[in-house]
Design a protein around this motif. Structure first.
Motif, PDB file in Angstrom:
ATOM      1  N   ALA A 221      10.003   4.309   2.605  1.00  0.00           N
ATOM      2  CA  ALA A 221      10.465   4.850   1.329  1.00  0.00           C
ATOM      3  C   ALA A 221       9.519   5.926   0.837  1.00  0.00           C
ATOM      4  O   ALA A 221       8.296   5.730   0.807  1.00  0.00           O
ATOM      5  CB  ALA A 221      10.564   3.727   0.293  1.00  0.00           C
ATOM      6  N   ARG A 222      10.080   7.055   0.474  1.00  0.00           N
ATOM      7  CA  ARG A 222       9.305   8.142  -0.130  1.00  0.00           C
ATOM      8  C   ARG A 222       9.962   8.500  -1.456  1.00  0.00           C
ATOM      9  O   ARG A 222      11.188   8.628  -1.543  1.00  0.00           O
ATOM     10  CB  ARG A 222       9.286   9.359   0.781  1.00  0.00           C
ATOM     11  N   VAL A 223       9.147   8.634  -2.505  1.00  0.00           N
ATOM     12  CA  VAL A 223       9.673   9.053  -3.798  1.00  0.00           C
ATOM     13  C   VAL A 223       8.998  10.356  -4.204  1.00  0.00           C
ATOM     14  O   VAL A 223       7.781  10.499  -4.111  1.00  0.00           O
ATOM     15  CB  VAL A 223       9.462   7.964  -4.880  1.00  0.00           C
ATOM     16  N   GLN A 224       9.824  11.297  -4.616  1.00  0.00           N
ATOM     17  CA  GLN A 224       9.330  12.529  -5.217  1.00  0.00           C
ATOM     18  C   GLN A 224       9.756  12.505  -6.675  1.00  0.00           C
ATOM     19  O   GLN A 224      10.928  12.409  -6.992  1.00  0.00           O
ATOM     20  CB  GLN A 224       9.888  13.764  -4.515  1.00  0.00           C
ATOM     21  N   VAL A 225       8.776  12.579  -7.561  1.00  0.00           N
ATOM     22  CA  VAL A 225       9.020  12.512  -9.004  1.00  0.00           C
ATOM     23  C   VAL A 225       8.888  13.915  -9.562  1.00  0.00           C
ATOM     24  O   VAL A 225       7.860  14.580  -9.358  1.00  0.00           O
ATOM     25  CB  VAL A 225       8.026  11.554  -9.679  1.00  0.00           C
TER      26      VAL A 225
ATOM     27  N   GLY B   6       0.808  -1.204   0.000  1.00  0.00           N
ATOM     28  CA  GLY B   6       0.000   0.000   0.000  1.00  0.00           C
ATOM     29  C   GLY B   6       0.845   1.260   0.000  1.00  0.00           C
ATOM     30  O   GLY B   6       2.052   1.238   0.270  1.00  0.00           O
ATOM     31  N   LEU B   7       0.193   2.359  -0.324  1.00  0.00           N
ATOM     32  CA  LEU B   7       0.854   3.654  -0.387  1.00  0.00           C
ATOM     33  C   LEU B   7       0.316   4.569   0.695  1.00  0.00           C
ATOM     34  O   LEU B   7      -0.857   4.490   1.073  1.00  0.00           O
ATOM     35  CB  LEU B   7       0.635   4.308  -1.755  1.00  0.00           C
ATOM     36  N   GLY B   8       1.166   5.429   1.194  1.00  0.00           N
ATOM     37  CA  GLY B   8       0.760   6.418   2.175  1.00  0.00           C
ATOM     38  C   GLY B   8       0.351   7.708   1.496  1.00  0.00           C
ATOM     39  O   GLY B   8      -0.270   7.704   0.436  1.00  0.00           O
ATOM     40  N   THR B   9       0.717   8.831   2.107  1.00  0.00           N
ATOM     41  CA  THR B   9       0.353  10.145   1.566  1.00  0.00           C
ATOM     42  C   THR B   9       0.784  10.258   0.113  1.00  0.00           C
ATOM     43  O   THR B   9       1.940  10.010  -0.229  1.00  0.00           O
ATOM     44  CB  THR B   9       1.010  11.255   2.392  1.00  0.00           C
ATOM     45  N   THR B  10      -0.165  10.632  -0.742  1.00  0.00           N
ATOM     46  CA  THR B  10       0.091  10.689  -2.186  1.00  0.00           C
ATOM     47  C   THR B  10      -0.534  11.954  -2.739  1.00  0.00           C
ATOM     48  O   THR B  10      -1.718  12.228  -2.483  1.00  0.00           O
ATOM     49  CB  THR B  10      -0.502   9.456  -2.892  1.00  0.00           C
ATOM     50  N   PHE B  11       0.208  12.747  -3.463  1.00  0.00           N
ATOM     51  CA  PHE B  11      -0.363  13.967  -4.025  1.00  0.00           C
ATOM     52  C   PHE B  11       0.478  14.464  -5.181  1.00  0.00           C
ATOM     53  O   PHE B  11       1.636  14.092  -5.345  1.00  0.00           O
ATOM     54  CB  PHE B  11      -0.502  15.062  -2.971  1.00  0.00           C
ATOM     55  N   VAL B  12      -0.115  15.337  -5.986  1.00  0.00           N
ATOM     56  CA  VAL B  12       0.562  16.068  -7.049  1.00  0.00           C
ATOM     57  C   VAL B  12       0.742  17.501  -6.578  1.00  0.00           C
ATOM     58  O   VAL B  12      -0.222  18.139  -6.120  1.00  0.00           O
ATOM     59  CB  VAL B  12      -0.241  16.038  -8.362  1.00  0.00           C
ATOM     60  N   GLY B  13       1.956  18.033  -6.665  1.00  0.00           N
ATOM     61  CA  GLY B  13       2.212  19.394  -6.220  1.00  0.00           C
ATOM     62  C   GLY B  13       1.452  20.414  -7.043  1.00  0.00           C
ATOM     63  O   GLY B  13       1.072  20.165  -8.202  1.00  0.00           O
ATOM     64  N   PHE B  14       1.253  21.579  -6.463  1.00  0.00           N
ATOM     65  CA  PHE B  14       0.475  22.638  -7.101  1.00  0.00           C
ATOM     66  C   PHE B  14       1.011  22.971  -8.497  1.00  0.00           C
ATOM     67  O   PHE B  14       0.268  23.286  -9.411  1.00  0.00           O
ATOM     68  CB  PHE B  14       0.486  23.891  -6.214  1.00  0.00           C
ATOM     69  N   SER B  15       2.315  22.899  -8.652  1.00  0.00           N
ATOM     70  CA  SER B  15       2.921  23.252  -9.929  1.00  0.00           C
ATOM     71  C   SER B  15       2.640  22.239 -11.018  1.00  0.00           C
ATOM     72  O   SER B  15       2.896  22.501 -12.192  1.00  0.00           O
ATOM     73  CB  SER B  15       4.436  23.380  -9.771  1.00  0.00           C
ATOM     74  N   ASN B  16       2.103  21.066 -10.660  1.00  0.00           N
ATOM     75  CA  ASN B  16       1.920  19.956 -11.591  1.00  0.00           C
ATOM     76  C   ASN B  16       3.252  19.509 -12.182  1.00  0.00           C
ATOM     77  O   ASN B  16       3.297  18.913 -13.248  1.00  0.00           O
ATOM     78  CB  ASN B  16       0.943  20.321 -12.723  1.00  0.00           C
TER      79      ASN B  16
ATOM     80  N   TYR C 203       5.688  18.157  -9.910  1.00  0.00           N
ATOM     81  CA  TYR C 203       6.223  17.096  -9.064  1.00  0.00           C
ATOM     82  C   TYR C 203       5.071  16.388  -8.372  1.00  0.00           C
ATOM     83  O   TYR C 203       3.983  16.938  -8.206  1.00  0.00           O
ATOM     84  CB  TYR C 203       7.223  17.647  -8.041  1.00  0.00           C
ATOM     85  N   MET C 204       5.295  15.139  -8.017  1.00  0.00           N
ATOM     86  CA  MET C 204       4.316  14.374  -7.259  1.00  0.00           C
ATOM     87  C   MET C 204       5.078  13.515  -6.261  1.00  0.00           C
ATOM     88  O   MET C 204       6.270  13.241  -6.427  1.00  0.00           O
ATOM     89  CB  MET C 204       3.453  13.514  -8.183  1.00  0.00           C
ATOM     90  N   ARG C 205       4.359  13.092  -5.229  1.00  0.00           N
ATOM     91  CA  ARG C 205       5.031  12.385  -4.135  1.00  0.00           C
ATOM     92  C   ARG C 205       4.139  11.272  -3.622  1.00  0.00           C
ATOM     93  O   ARG C 205       2.916  11.423  -3.536  1.00  0.00           O
ATOM     94  CB  ARG C 205       5.373  13.352  -3.005  1.00  0.00           C
ATOM     95  N   THR C 206       4.755  10.157  -3.305  1.00  0.00           N
ATOM     96  CA  THR C 206       4.044   9.073  -2.630  1.00  0.00           C
ATOM     97  C   THR C 206       5.047   8.320  -1.769  1.00  0.00           C
ATOM     98  O   THR C 206       6.269   8.528  -1.875  1.00  0.00           O
ATOM     99  CB  THR C 206       3.355   8.138  -3.639  1.00  0.00           C
TER     100      THR C 206
END
Length: 937
Positions: free
Chosen positions: A165-169, A141-151, A153-156
């Motif tokens: 593990a946290r990845v910021q794309v 499963g994934l925890g906090t997941t969102f797309v940044g305001f700028s569209n 970057y996104m993070r999960t």
């Protein structure tokens, strides 16, 4: 829907469900199970980012749900229910703004880079590695997941065993940057933590997924993999940086085909494009696998997949291609974190991602010659687009800042033979354009068009400079365009060492070179010689088969070069399947059979003594069969140039010397042309010398008034294997060459003449330098890179003919006269010593100052080896006579003699004179001593 939180996606919108504005990729009915009326689960959730709807690069991460896939063009079996949680996709061209290069088949439809792109992520994922145990990111499963305001970057995040593990794309220009933060959740024990990342390579066009390779309506193109240091692999292959650093690829390109070179680049280490501040510098991968997707990645729908990494050696992966890269484990303390950062990039962009914004230059990689191109390269003129992406430093909420007055300048070298449309007549090779403003999170571009002249071939270097406000940000991007060689040649007066890479209706050299001989100019003549390795001499030749070199001796009025097209009706050669070349023991003349450059290390060979197996060039060097350097003749400089085989190229039209070191015949096979973007195609570096006490190279150059022989050297290597790779036998003198320098060295009991001679002994070495001159006159030996060598290396040059001994460090060269043609032997001594202080001990002057044999002897003692200069001075300190300048003396007693004459060879008058002795050690320490001498007549 360009930005959203997880809660925003809670429904399915039919069989053509789309989660964002990237609609070009979403309609994929051939991949759905036709018996399943609800192929997408409810809920089905993904998040997605990209610049300008994924124009240059976009990425999707699956959050929840499954999709039912079916056999056909998508799967080799089916149906399969594929989970998307934690899986990723990559794509570009989502707004019809892919590459502007004409061979881009995805200009309008967009391009998926991995299976499932853009909205159905599967088979591309990451796995954390903890104490050598892998666990897939997102499998629990994934925890906090969102797309940044700028569209942009996104993070999960996901929690695995002993690691959070946290990845910021992040999207920047034509790349996706993945920033992983891995935290050791064990509060008591440290753990070794690393990361695996890989995916199933698939490309899409016309709104449907297809496995790698893809078949494009305009081109039957096989999926094509390219990387530095290696031929494109076609069977399961494993690369290990630790076990074999020489062949580990810095990057790997997965593309549609060799001609349509569009796809994605996986980077394994920092590069010019990705170098940035410390927090943005990429992590270095140490292992890389290429093979079949099920074996490397596991089943599509397997939530527990953790890279099985199974391989079947010597089996083809084409159509099922996947890759995996490993970032090695490092020890992470309890509660501490490590960051792993890596990039997925486009293959066509020449980019710079350094803050505060990204730039991607879209220029052609190769200007090739199509079979139906009429002997011209295409496209010509060609487009170059410079994309400026205002994201990174200026694109985030609350800190937005526009780029103003973005000035973009494209330039080529003045003599490169390239002109830019719109440039001035005075500088046709340079043009600047402006972009008034690039707002935050905006992608803007400016276009150029350039043309290469008819005589241009080989590498053409371009430079793009970008200057912007605020902050006077200055970026420089340099790239290379490889231009195919056309059926055209430049001949210099006298000797030209060449080859002919074309097919001719009439292959006689007399016919081919008729255009170079103007019947209105008397005295023009061409003679052709090939080298017979059996006779070890030159013979007249009338034809020159492809793959071999020969001499063209051009006698013409004046000293200028002549450029002309070939006669004999030349036609474009195939880029594959060159004829085998038979080499004999010793030197052989060869030449590139193609009109594109090819890496020398890709040549393979078979020895007559071991015909059961073929070997790579590197293996043949290691076996002692062949020399690691090849050489060509620079017709303008009239000197040989040595090319290291492991990172050098065979250029079109040039002939080369290749040296077979054994008595057995050797057959070589040229590789096919593997350059990217070559039209109509379907389908280890030598360690540099570090200049230390134990490893060094002293260059030696020879020159006269009219000629030079500049590429010679002596040195010390760390191992015999390195000696074998560095040393170069002296090639035969060119037919019109009058001056040559070689080093006489005994190798395996045989006396050999070397252009570059090396030994493993770091102590005292003597090198015999042989100067060969076909004309009388002054000759000078110089050592141009002496300043790069450690100061405690001492060099002494001796000339037995004049009894001269000179410290190399105290003079820039040695000039002597050869009164007649022949050879002259010099001795160069190299020694390793510590730092010394020049000291002059007792000085004794003795002798007679009367009579016809009057002379005095000056005896002096040196505390260490030194270079001495001894002069006779008058009582007023003026120089009367110089006994020696730059003489290399040994520690201990030394002697010189003065014949009581001045510099004009006149007897000096009676009186008091002074002997000045100046001694200088190898590392620059000096000492001086003066003693009187009385002359009585």
């Amino acid at each position: 829907m360009n930005r959203f939180f997880l809660k925003a996606l809670t429904s399915v919108i039919g069989a053509t469900f789309a989660t964002s504005a990237f609609a070009q990729f979403e309609t994929v009915p051939p991949c759905f199970d036709p018996a399943n009326m609800m192929p997408i689960s409810d809920p089905y959730l993904v998040i997605q980012i990209g610049n300008d709807n994924g124009a240059l690069m976009g990425c999707t991460i699956g959050v929840a749900g499954t999709v039912a896939l079916y056999n056909g063009v998508c799967l080799s079996r089916g149906p399969t229910s594929a989970n998307n949680r934690g899986f990723m996709t990559f794509f570009y061209g989502g707004s019809s703004q892919g590459s502007v290069q004409p061979s881009n088949p995805f200009e309008d439809a967009g391009m998926a880079l991995v299976f499932g792109a853009a909205s159905f992520p599967c088979w591309t994922y990451a796995a954390t590695s903890v104490d050598d145990t892998r666990e897939r990111f997102g499998s629990v499963g994934l925890g906090t997941t969102f797309v940044g305001f700028s569209n942009r970057y996104m993070r999960t995040e996901s929690t695995n065993t002993n690691v959070f593990a946290r990845v910021q794309v992040e999207s920047v220009a034509d790349a996706i940057r993945l920033r992983w933060t891995l935290t050791n959740t064990d509060q008591t024990n440290p753990h070794l933590i690393g990361l695996y990342f890989g995916g199933c390579v698939s490309t899409a066009n016309d709104d449907r997924w297809r496995h790698f390779p893809i078949f494009i309506p305009s081109e039957d193109a096989s999926g094509y993999i390219n990387m530095p240091k290696n031929k494109p692999p076609i069977t399961d292959t494993f690369y290990d940086r630790i076990a074999d650093p020489a062949t580990f690829p810095a990057w790997v390109d997965f593309t549609v085909g060799q001609s349509s070179y569009f796809g994605m680049r996986i980077e394994n280490q920092p590069s010019d494009a990705t170098a940035d501040i410390d927090t943005n510098n990429p992590t270095t991968a140490d292992r890389f696998w290429i093979g079949k997707h099920v074996f490397l990645l596991g089943e599509t729908g397997d939530l527990a997949a953790n890279f099985p990494l199974a391989m079947l050696p010597d089996t083809d992966f084409n159509g099922d291609t996947a890759f995996v890269q490993r970032f090695p484990e490092v020890s992470v303390a309890p509660g501490a974190s490590r960051t792993i950062l890596h990039y997925v990039r486009s293959t066509y962009g020449n980019s710079n991602y350094k803050l505060p914004y990204g730039v991607a230059v879209d220029a052609p990689l190769t200007l090739g010659m199509p079979q139906n191109g009429g002997g011209n390269v295409a496209p010509n003129p060609f487009p170059i687009r410079v994309n400026v992406d205002n994201v990174g430093g200026y694109g985030f909420d609350g800190r937005e800042f526009p780029l103003n007055d973005v000035r973009v300048k494209l330039s080529f070298l003045p003599n490169a033979g390239v002109t830019i449309t719109g440039a001035t007549a005075t500088t046709p090779y340079e043009l600047e354009r402006s972009i008034a403003v690039v707002n935050p999170r905006q992608l803007r571009f400016t276009d150029f068009q350039a043309r290469v002249d008819g005589d241009v071939s080989g590498n053409v270097t371009y430079t793009v400079t970008i200057d912007s406000q605020p902050g006077n940000v200055h970026k420089v991007i340099t790239g290379v365009i490889n231009v195919a060689s056309r059926p055209r040649l430049t001949l210099e007066k006298d000797a030209n060492m060449i080859t002919l890479p074309y097919d001719f209706v009439d292959s006689s050299l007399e016919t081919i070179f008729v255009p170079f001989l103007d019947p209105n100019v008397p005295g023009g003549d061409l003679q052709f010689y090939s080298y017979d390795p059996v006779q070890q001499g030159y013979v007249i030749t009338t034809t020159a088969p492809k793959g071999k070199g020969f001499w063209a001796i051009y006698d013409k009025t004046g000293a200028s070069s002549v450029i002309a097209n070939y006669g004999g009706t030349p036609s474009q050669p195939s880029a594959t399947g060159a004829a085998l070349i038979q080499l004999r023991s010793g030197f052989n003349m060869i030449g590139n059979p193609f009109n594109y450059r090819i890496p020398i290390f890709q040549v393979t060979g078979v020895s007559a003594s071991a015909p059961q197996t073929s070997y790579t060039y590197s293996q043949m060097v290691d076996l002692g069969w062949i020399q690691s350097f090849v050489s060509y003749w620079d017709a303008k400089a009239r000197d040989y140039v040595f090319v290291p085989a492991e990172d050098g190229y065979f250029e079109p039209h040039l002939g080369y010397w290749i040296n077979v070191l054994t008595t057995d015949d050797l057959t070589i096979n040229y590789p096919d042309v593997f350059l990217p973007s070559v039209p109509d195609q379907t389908r280890r570096p030598i360690r540099t010398i570090r200049q230390t006490e134990q490893e060094w190279m002293l260059k030696l150059s020879l020159r006269s008034n009219s000629e030079t022989d500049a590429n010679n050297a002596v040195g010390v290597a760390r191992s015999q294997a390195q000696v074998n790779r560095l040393r170069i036998n002296e090639p035969p003198m060119a037919p019109t060459q009058n001056l040559a320098l070689s080093v006489r060295q005994i190798d395996a009991g045989k006396v050999k003449q070397m252009a570059r001679a090396f030994t493993t002994s770091a102590g005292r070495n003597e090198w015999k330098l042989i100067v060969t001159a076909k004309t009388a006159g002054e000759v000078t030996v110089t050592w141009p890179n002496l300043g790069e060598l450690p100061k405690n290396l001492r060099f002494t040059l001796k000339d037995p003919a004049t009894n001269m001994s000179r410290s190399v460090r105290q003079t820039s060269g040695y000039t002597f006269r050869m009164d007649q043609p022949g050879t002259r032997e010099l001795t160069l001594v190299s020694e390793l010593g510590g730092s010394t202080v020049a000291t002059i001990g007792n000085v004794v002057v003795a002798g007679t100052t009367k009579g016809p044999s009057a002379n005095v002897t000056i005896n002096y003692t040196l505390g260490s080896d030194a270079t001495t200069s001894i002069r006779i001075l008058s009582s007023k300190g003026q120089e009367v006579y110089s006994i020696s300048r730059g003489r290399a003396d040994r520690a201990g007693d030394n002697t010189v003699t003065w014949n009581l004459r001045n510099s004009a060879n006149q007897a000096v008058a009676p009186g008091t004179y002074r002997v000045e002795i100046l001694a200088e050690s190898g590392d620059g320490n000096r000492a001086r001593k003066m003693v009187p001498v009385n002359v009585v007549r």
